[in-house]
Design a protein around this motif. Structure first.
Motif, PDB file in Angstrom:
ATOM      1  N   ASP A  11      -1.831  -9.691 -15.107  1.00 38.33           N
ATOM      2  CA  ASP A  11      -2.282  -8.371 -14.704  1.00 38.33           C
ATOM      3  C   ASP A  11      -3.267  -8.439 -13.541  1.00 38.33           C
ATOM      4  O   ASP A  11      -3.370  -7.521 -12.759  1.00 38.33           O
ATOM      5  N   ASP A  12      -4.018  -9.520 -13.436  1.00 41.50           N
ATOM      6  CA  ASP A  12      -5.072  -9.591 -12.437  1.00 41.50           C
ATOM      7  C   ASP A  12      -4.813 -10.565 -11.303  1.00 41.50           C
ATOM      8  O   ASP A  12      -5.484 -10.517 -10.295  1.00 41.50           O
ATOM      9  N   ILE A  15      -3.523  -8.463  -8.280  1.00 40.28           N
ATOM     10  CA  ILE A  15      -3.985  -7.083  -8.269  1.00 40.28           C
ATOM     11  C   ILE A  15      -4.271  -6.573  -6.850  1.00 40.28           C
ATOM     12  O   ILE A  15      -4.062  -5.410  -6.550  1.00 40.28           O
ATOM     13  N   THR A  20      -1.850   0.761  -4.132  1.00 40.88           N
ATOM     14  CA  THR A  20      -3.083   1.283  -4.720  1.00 40.88           C
ATOM     15  C   THR A  20      -3.378   2.705  -4.266  1.00 40.88           C
ATOM     16  O   THR A  20      -3.191   3.043  -3.101  1.00 40.88           O
ATOM     17  N   LEU A  51      -1.593   0.303  -8.980  1.00 35.97           N
ATOM     18  CA  LEU A  51      -2.982   0.383  -9.404  1.00 35.97           C
ATOM     19  C   LEU A  51      -3.565   1.721  -8.968  1.00 35.97           C
ATOM     20  O   LEU A  51      -3.403   2.129  -7.815  1.00 35.97           O
ATOM     21  N   ASN A  81      -7.765  -1.684 -16.431  1.00 32.49           N
ATOM     22  CA  ASN A  81      -7.921  -3.085 -16.064  1.00 32.49           C
ATOM     23  C   ASN A  81      -9.113  -3.630 -16.847  1.00 32.49           C
ATOM     24  O   ASN A  81     -10.189  -3.050 -16.822  1.00 32.49           O
ATOM     25  N   LEU A  89      -3.919   0.062 -14.437  1.00 29.96           N
ATOM     26  CA  LEU A  89      -2.625  -0.508 -14.055  1.00 29.96           C
ATOM     27  C   LEU A  89      -1.537   0.375 -14.642  1.00 29.96           C
ATOM     28  O   LEU A  89      -1.596   0.751 -15.810  1.00 29.96           O
TER      29      LEU A  89
END
Length: 102
Positions: A11-12, A15, A20, A51, A81, A89
């Motif tokens: 997930d990170d 990122i 976004t 995101l 997040n 997310l």
């Protein structure tokens, strides 16, 4: 529809490379419109993960963001997040191709 509780290392990792939307300074009404347009655009572009930055504050923009995400049938799941509670997310369904098209 479900809100995801699971968090994975993936997930990170990427990122900073995700599409976004930054909602800092937006009102509840403008954030509603922007989130709907953002999801639509990324669904059309076949981005499966995006995101949304809503900030922490009083939670007004975050609450509106979650309301929109919950109602949108193109959204598979979403979760805050775990490193930054001011970000969410979002996982978008795969757009189905019409027969004969890519």
């Amino acid at each position: 529809f479900k809100m995801a509780n699971k968090v994975t290392a993936l997930d990170d990792v990427f990122i900073n490379n995700l599409p976004t939307l930054d909602l800092h300074g937006e009102t509840r009404d403008s954030s509603r419109v922007l989130v709907k347009e953002f999801i639509e655009d990324n669904y059309v572009l076949r981005n499966k993960k995006v995101l949304i930055i809503h900030g922490v504050g009083k939670g007004i923009v975050k609450d509106e963001t979650y309301k929109v995400l919950k109602q949108d049938k193109r959204v598979l799941e979403y979760h805050a997040n775990h490193y930054n509670m001011g970000c969410t997310l979002v996982y978008i369904k795969d757009k189905k191709c019409k027969q004969g098209l890519n």
